[in-house]
Design an enzyme around this catalytic site. Structure first.
Site, PDB file in Angstrom:
ATOM      1  N   HIS A   1       0.844  -1.195   0.000  1.00  0.00           N
ATOM      2  CA  HIS A   1       0.000   0.000   0.000  1.00  0.00           C
ATOM      3  C   HIS A   1       0.880   1.246   0.000  1.00  0.00           C
ATOM      4  CE1 HIS A   1       0.928  -0.669   4.204  1.00  0.00           C
ATOM      5  NE2 HIS A   1       0.420   0.492   4.563  1.00  0.00           N
ATOM      6  N   HIS A  36       1.541   3.825   1.915  1.00  0.00           N
ATOM      7  CA  HIS A  36       1.934   4.545   3.119  1.00  0.00           C
ATOM      8  C   HIS A  36       3.450   4.626   3.140  1.00  0.00           C
ATOM      9  CE1 HIS A  36      -1.998   4.115   5.671  1.00  0.00           C
ATOM     10  NE2 HIS A  36      -1.999   5.181   4.892  1.00  0.00           N
ATOM     11  N   ASP A  94       5.917   4.297   5.144  1.00  0.00           N
ATOM     12  CA  ASP A  94       6.824   3.297   5.721  1.00  0.00           C
ATOM     13  C   ASP A  94       6.916   2.020   4.888  1.00  0.00           C
ATOM     14  OD1 ASP A  94       4.167   2.851   6.482  1.00  0.00           O
ATOM     15  OD2 ASP A  94       4.710   1.817   8.331  1.00  0.00           O
ATOM     16  N   HIS A  95       6.188   1.979   3.782  1.00  0.00           N
ATOM     17  CA  HIS A  95       6.243   0.801   2.907  1.00  0.00           C
ATOM     18  C   HIS A  95       6.775   1.106   1.504  1.00  0.00           C
ATOM     19  CE1 HIS A  95       4.025  -1.968   5.637  1.00  0.00           C
ATOM     20  NE2 HIS A  95       3.644  -0.808   6.138  1.00  0.00           N
ATOM     21  N   HIS A 107      -7.598  -1.905   5.476  1.00  0.00           N
ATOM     22  CA  HIS A 107      -6.770  -0.845   6.052  1.00  0.00           C
ATOM     23  C   HIS A 107      -7.391   0.506   5.699  1.00  0.00           C
ATOM     24  CE1 HIS A 107      -3.295   0.443   8.151  1.00  0.00           C
ATOM     25  NE2 HIS A 107      -2.648   0.950   7.111  1.00  0.00           N
ATOM     26  N   ASP A 159      -0.591  -4.123   5.918  1.00  0.00           N
ATOM     27  CA  ASP A 159      -1.208  -3.759   7.183  1.00  0.00           C
ATOM     28  C   ASP A 159      -2.701  -4.067   7.077  1.00  0.00           C
ATOM     29  OD1 ASP A 159       1.326  -2.577   7.232  1.00  0.00           O
ATOM     30  OD2 ASP A 159       0.622  -0.640   7.906  1.00  0.00           O
ATOM     31  N   HIS A 211       6.263  -6.109  11.731  1.00  0.00           N
ATOM     32  CA  HIS A 211       5.649  -4.775  11.714  1.00  0.00           C
ATOM     33  C   HIS A 211       5.296  -4.319  13.133  1.00  0.00           C
ATOM     34  CE1 HIS A 211       2.879  -1.463  10.598  1.00  0.00           C
ATOM     35  NE2 HIS A 211       3.576  -1.430   9.471  1.00  0.00           N
TER      36      HIS A 211
END
Length: 319
Positions: free
Chosen positions: A62, A64, A66-67, A145, A215, A273
């Site tokens: 996805h 976001h 941090d990914h 999510h 997530d 995670h």
């Protein structure tokens, strides 16, 4: 068996000095597949002495930060390594991944000497099978999510059993193309008689099944996608005392992660995670304990930065 899983990072939100952001890399028969690419993923590859040039595919869950914030760096690294890359790079992810990367490439005037093939997933419209060859297939599942989020399933195909040479000779099966077809699992007609592979092959070797899930919030259907998987790497962002926060932020607790894999009868479960608030080993082992209490026979372990798992028959051995 040429099948390894490398844990490049295990944290969420932002990298810590001893914990990079969640990312996992599969090495399979000389090729690599990267799942998520947060900040500092490049550093993990260097530390573990993994060749980025062997990465054929990057699968993003996805959009976001941090990914995905390490993705541009990997693309630039591949282009700057002596102009040696010739193979195309496939990048899979939700709608927007192409715009995100191509905008950055244009703004920073990145020179690419190789092709990037994008496959953007339209959830509930894109066919579940994203890639398939003679050895494996990769599928996606919809997660729950705050934005579109995807889980990935890596499914190794079953392998034919051992070829029985004596049996083949007793059936007067000549060496060459006919034997090869039987070894590949196909029926053949020989002198008017049908011969099926099971007549000369031993027991089929079941392929391994691996899932990468982060997530997501808990939802009942999730376990149906990973029934009897050999290994599932699954987010475990919070301890159970923060289950309401997990629910609000659409994440899992370690206990909920274990409930999912228990319901699916998963053989091995790797927790990943972790919230940045859990900086001490005792915090992480409390997460592990909560999961193990929920699924005592689940072979549950904490994923750790730098960990390598090697396929061995029907399971993965931590090296």
């Amino acid at each position: 068996m040429n099948f390894n899983i490398n844990i490049l990072g295990t944290g969420g939100t932002r990298p810590l000095h001893n914990r990079y952001l969640t990312s996992v890399l599969i090495e399979y028969h000389g090729e690599s597949i990267l799942f998520d690419c947060g900040e500092a993923t490049q550093m993990s590859l260097r530390k573990q002495k993994i060749s980025w040039q062997k990465i054929k595919m990057i699968c993003i869950t996805h959009l976001h930060a941090d990914h995905i914030t390490g993705l541009l760096g990997i693309v630039m690294l591949m282009a700057q390594s002596g102009d040696t890359r010739k193979e195309p790079l496939t990048i899979i992810g939700p709608i927007g991944i192409k715009k995100y990367l191509e905008t950055n490439i244009e703004l920073l005037r990145v020179h690419k000497n190789y092709q990037i093939i994008y496959k953007e997933i339209i959830i509930n419209k894109t066919e579940p099978v994203l890639y398939e060859d003679k050895r494996k297939r990769i599928e996606y599942i919809k997660l729950k999510h705050s934005i579109d989020c995807i889980g990935y399933l890596f499914i190794e195909k079953d392998k034919p059993g051992k070829f029985d040479t004596q049996k083949a000779e007793s059936l007067n099966i000549p060496k060459g193309p006919i034997r090869k077809k039987l070894q590949e699992g196909y029926e053949v007609i020989l002198n008017g008689r049908k011969i099926v592979p099971s007549e000369i092959l031993g027991e089929i070797k079941k392929g391994l099944k691996f899932a990468y899930i982060t997530d997501t919030a808990y939802f009942e259907e999730l376990s149906t996608y990973i029934q009897n998987f050999n290994l599932v790497i699954i987010e475990s962002t919070f301890k159970d005392d923060l289950k309401e926060e997990a629910k609000k932020k659409l994440h899992l607790t370690a206990k909920l992660a274990a409930q999912i894999t228990k319901k699916a009868k998963v053989y091995q479960t790797g927790l990943i995670h972790f919230s940045e608030r859990y900086t001490l080993n005792k915090d992480l082992y409390e997460l592990l304990n909560e999961a193990q209490q929920e699924y005592p026979n689940g072979n549950i372990f904490l994923a750790k930065d730098g960990m390598k798992l090697k396929a061995n028959k029907d399971k993965f051995i931590i090296k």
